[in-house]
Enzyme design. Structure first.
Site, mmCIF file in Angstrom:
data_model
loop_
_atom_site.group_PDB
_atom_site.id
_atom_site.type_symbol
_atom_site.label_atom_id
_atom_site.label_comp_id
_atom_site.label_asym_id
_atom_site.label_seq_id
_atom_site.Cartn_x
_atom_site.Cartn_y
_atom_site.Cartn_z
ATOM 1 N N TYR A 68 -46.884 -25.762 83.489
ATOM 2 C CA TYR A 68 -45.598 -26.632 82.652
ATOM 3 C C TYR A 68 -45.177 -27.691 83.991
ATOM 4 O O TYR A 68 -44.939 -27.156 85.277
ATOM 5 C CB TYR A 68 -44.476 -25.506 82.541
ATOM 6 C CG TYR A 68 -44.509 -24.621 81.599
ATOM 7 C CD1 TYR A 68 -45.823 -24.742 80.555
ATOM 8 C CD2 TYR A 68 -43.754 -23.596 81.183
ATOM 9 C CE1 TYR A 68 -45.761 -24.009 79.503
ATOM 10 C CE2 TYR A 68 -43.722 -22.798 79.952
ATOM 11 C CZ TYR A 68 -45.004 -23.125 79.315
ATOM 12 O OH TYR A 68 -45.323 -22.080 78.101
ATOM 13 N N ARG A 301 -32.928 -28.357 75.642
ATOM 14 C CA ARG A 301 -32.953 -29.472 76.570
ATOM 15 C C ARG A 301 -31.773 -29.989 77.236
ATOM 16 O O ARG A 301 -31.929 -30.701 78.380
ATOM 17 C CB ARG A 301 -33.774 -30.804 75.784
ATOM 18 C CG ARG A 301 -33.886 -32.029 76.485
ATOM 19 C CD ARG A 301 -34.666 -33.135 75.728
ATOM 20 N NE ARG A 301 -33.979 -33.213 74.400
ATOM 21 C CZ ARG A 301 -32.710 -34.170 74.137
ATOM 22 N NH1 ARG A 301 -32.145 -34.702 75.211
ATOM 23 N NH2 ARG A 301 -32.070 -34.157 73.075
HETATM 24 N N1 NAP Z 1 -47.324 -19.412 75.054
HETATM 25 C C1 NAP Z 1 -47.290 -20.648 74.516
HETATM 26 O O1 NAP Z 1 -48.286 -21.227 74.237
HETATM 27 C C2 NAP Z 1 -46.015 -21.561 74.235
HETATM 28 C C3 NAP Z 1 -45.787 -22.637 73.833
HETATM 29 C C4 NAP Z 1 -44.698 -23.270 73.245
HETATM 30 C C5 NAP Z 1 -43.420 -22.735 73.867
HETATM 31 N N2 NAP Z 1 -43.521 -21.516 74.890
HETATM 32 C C6 NAP Z 1 -42.588 -20.891 75.380
HETATM 33 O O2 NAP Z 1 -41.448 -20.904 74.495
HETATM 34 C C7 NAP Z 1 -40.311 -21.462 75.162
HETATM 35 C C8 NAP Z 1 -39.606 -22.117 73.914
HETATM 36 O O3 NAP Z 1 -40.158 -23.021 73.010
HETATM 37 P P1 NAP Z 1 -39.884 -24.220 72.237
HETATM 38 O O4 NAP Z 1 -39.169 -25.260 73.296
HETATM 39 O O5 NAP Z 1 -40.874 -24.914 71.527
HETATM 40 O O6 NAP Z 1 -38.508 -23.764 71.315
HETATM 41 P P2 NAP Z 1 -38.006 -23.989 70.372
HETATM 42 O O7 NAP Z 1 -36.478 -23.418 70.411
HETATM 43 O O8 NAP Z 1 -38.505 -24.009 68.862
HETATM 44 O O9 NAP Z 1 -37.451 -25.535 70.615
HETATM 45 C C9 NAP Z 1 -36.706 -26.237 71.646
HETATM 46 C C10 NAP Z 1 -36.374 -27.588 71.441
HETATM 47 O O10 NAP Z 1 -35.448 -27.768 70.059
HETATM 48 C C11 NAP Z 1 -34.560 -28.587 70.425
HETATM 49 N N3 NAP Z 1 -33.348 -27.854 70.176
HETATM 50 C C12 NAP Z 1 -33.069 -26.555 70.867
HETATM 51 N N4 NAP Z 1 -31.917 -26.131 70.367
HETATM 52 C C13 NAP Z 1 -31.219 -26.915 69.833
HETATM 53 C C14 NAP Z 1 -29.985 -27.274 69.311
HETATM 54 N N5 NAP Z 1 -29.221 -26.172 69.522
HETATM 55 N N6 NAP Z 1 -29.658 -28.137 68.588
HETATM 56 C C15 NAP Z 1 -30.638 -29.487 68.603
HETATM 57 N N7 NAP Z 1 -31.857 -29.222 69.197
HETATM 58 C C16 NAP Z 1 -32.003 -28.188 69.643
HETATM 59 C C17 NAP Z 1 -34.759 -29.125 71.725
HETATM 60 O O11 NAP Z 1 -35.701 -30.308 71.697
HETATM 61 P P3 NAP Z 1 -34.939 -31.825 71.199
HETATM 62 O O12 NAP Z 1 -33.650 -31.780 71.687
HETATM 63 O O13 NAP Z 1 -36.093 -32.680 72.255
HETATM 64 O O14 NAP Z 1 -35.201 -31.949 69.805
HETATM 65 C C18 NAP Z 1 -35.513 -28.268 72.609
HETATM 66 O O15 NAP Z 1 -36.178 -28.445 73.555
HETATM 67 C C19 NAP Z 1 -40.822 -22.573 75.966
HETATM 68 O O16 NAP Z 1 -39.884 -23.060 76.855
HETATM 69 C C20 NAP Z 1 -41.925 -21.816 76.560
HETATM 70 O O17 NAP Z 1 -41.495 -20.978 77.466
HETATM 71 C C21 NAP Z 1 -44.584 -20.994 74.946
#
Ligand code: NAP
Length: 336
Positions: A68, A301
């Site tokens: 990351y 974010r």
């Molecule tokens: N093991 C793996 O392969 C793998 C893969 C992916 C993730 N992960 C882990 O899982 C964690 C979470 O994944 P993810 O970031 O994809 O989670 P997610 O909750 O599905 O998406 C997060 C993104 O959604 C938007 N967001 C989140 N809350 C919001 C809100 N209240 N209002 C508006 N937009 C919002 C933001 O992006 P924008 O503002 O840019 O739209 C934020 O960066 C990662 O940080 C990582 O630790 C692991």
């Protein structure tokens, strides 16, 4: 907006391990992550503010990976932890993706790669051990026996407490077989799983969750909001209506902005209104109410997004509401 200190997150048992940790974990994938346009999604200062906010809400489980932000995520977590009591936190990291061009051994779960990377990772985090070490993906080029023996060595050396498997596809039989090998040999098995799971990505329902239940594995879903799709900022008519870095990825629209997913979002909006919560909070609450789910990994974010998301821990859904949300996505996986 709920006051962070009032959220007072609860502890849950981490599968069959002896430890209890936060009901919402915090994901740091976007710390130091460069977008296709060369912007950094989350810089160091904001990363530390996000960690502060998570800790203030009672959060104690931080998820990272050695790739990351090219290692920045671990480094920034390490700097942040240096002023705190490390023992209060559960820190998880991951190893897998190739780190040196032209060197096939710098990828995967072969002995050479795992042993080399664990020390670099601990150094960046500024800690003697990680609580959970995940294999970031399944490596079909390395025999499960070599992988499990090497991982067991890290546990015996005290560098890792528990082992996890993070998966993209539901590789249920591979995890079960590796655990069988480990148990037969008296080695440490996997205790934690990290699959993608949210209201619209449902591929782990069926065999994978059944295997997790059978093996008493913790299930910690990633992308619980479908990378932001389930937050209400995308509409059928206009696509993105607010600000987003995640949506800059070319694949996002094809994967998420589909008619079928917007139908699920319609039901999500309806339930959210009934419980006086946002769609994001309701989508997270659905996961937290789901049988077999231990703790979703929340991503955000901005601190505003994080505050909104963490308040999901205060939202109660009725069985009927959970069922309606579950059934909103049709297809073979809906009936667990
Ligand atoms: N093991 C793996 O392969 C793998 C893969 C992916 C993730 N992960 C882990 O899982 C964690 C979470 O994944 P993810 O970031 O994809 O989670 P997610 O909750 O599905 O998406 C997060 C993104 O959604 C938007 N967001 C989140 N809350 C919001 C809100 N209240 N209002 C508006 N937009 C919002 C933001 O992006 P924008 O503002 O840019 O739209 C934020 O960066 C990662 O940080 C990582 O630790 C692991």
């Amino acid at each position: 907006m709920t006051d962070l200190a009032d959220i007072d997150m609860e502890f849950v048992q981490l599968g069959g391990t002896g430890i209890r940790t936060s009901e919402l974990q915090f994901g740091t994938w976007r710390f130091g992550k460069e977008t296709e346009e060369g912007n950094v999604e989350i810089g160091e200062k904001r990363a530390h503010k996000l960690l502060d906010a998570y800790a203030e809400a009672g959060g104690r489980y931080i998820d990272t990976a050695d790739v990351y932000g090219g290692g920045e995520s671990e480094r920034w977590i390490g700097d942040w932890l240096a002023d705190r009591d490390r023992e209060r936190y559960t820190i998880a990291s991951k190893i897998f993706w190739q780190i040196r061009d032209g060197d096939p051994n710098s990828r995967g779960t072969n002995r050479k790669n795992i042993r080399h990377r664990i020390d670099a990772l601990l150094d960046r985090l500024g800690t003697d051990y990680v609580d959970v070490l995940y294999i970031h993906r399944w490596d079909d080029q390395t025999d499960a026996r070599e992988m499990m023996k090497t991982l067991n060595g890290l546990v015996e050396d005290g560098k890792v407490h528990y082992l996890g498997a993070s998966t993209l596809r539901p590789d249920a039989w591979k995890v079960a077989r590796a655990n069988q090998i480990a148990r037969n040999e008296g080695w440490e098995p996997f205790s934690v799983l990290q699959p993608r799971y949210n209201l619209v990505d449902r591929e782990i329902e069926g065999d994978y969750l059944e295997m997790a239940r059978h093996e008493d594995l913790a299930v910690c879903p990633w992308s619980p909001l479908g990378q932001g799709f389930l937050t209400g900022k995308y509409t059928r008519e206009e696509g993105l209506t607010g600000e987003s870095r995640a949506a800059e990825s070319g694949r996002f629209a094809d994967a998420y902005l589909t008619e079928e997913n917007f139908d699920v979002h319609d039901e999500l909006d309806a339930v959210a209104e009934e419980v006086d919560a946002s769609p994001a909070q309701t989508a997270l609450a659905w996961l937290m109410h789901r049988d077999g789910v231990t703790a979703p990994i929340v991503g955000a974010r901005t601190t505003e997004q994080l505050e909104e998301n963490l308040a999901a821990a205060t939202i109660d859904l009725s069985e009927e509401q959970v069922d309606r949300l579950t059934e909103a996505k049709g297809g073979p996986y809906a009936g667990l």
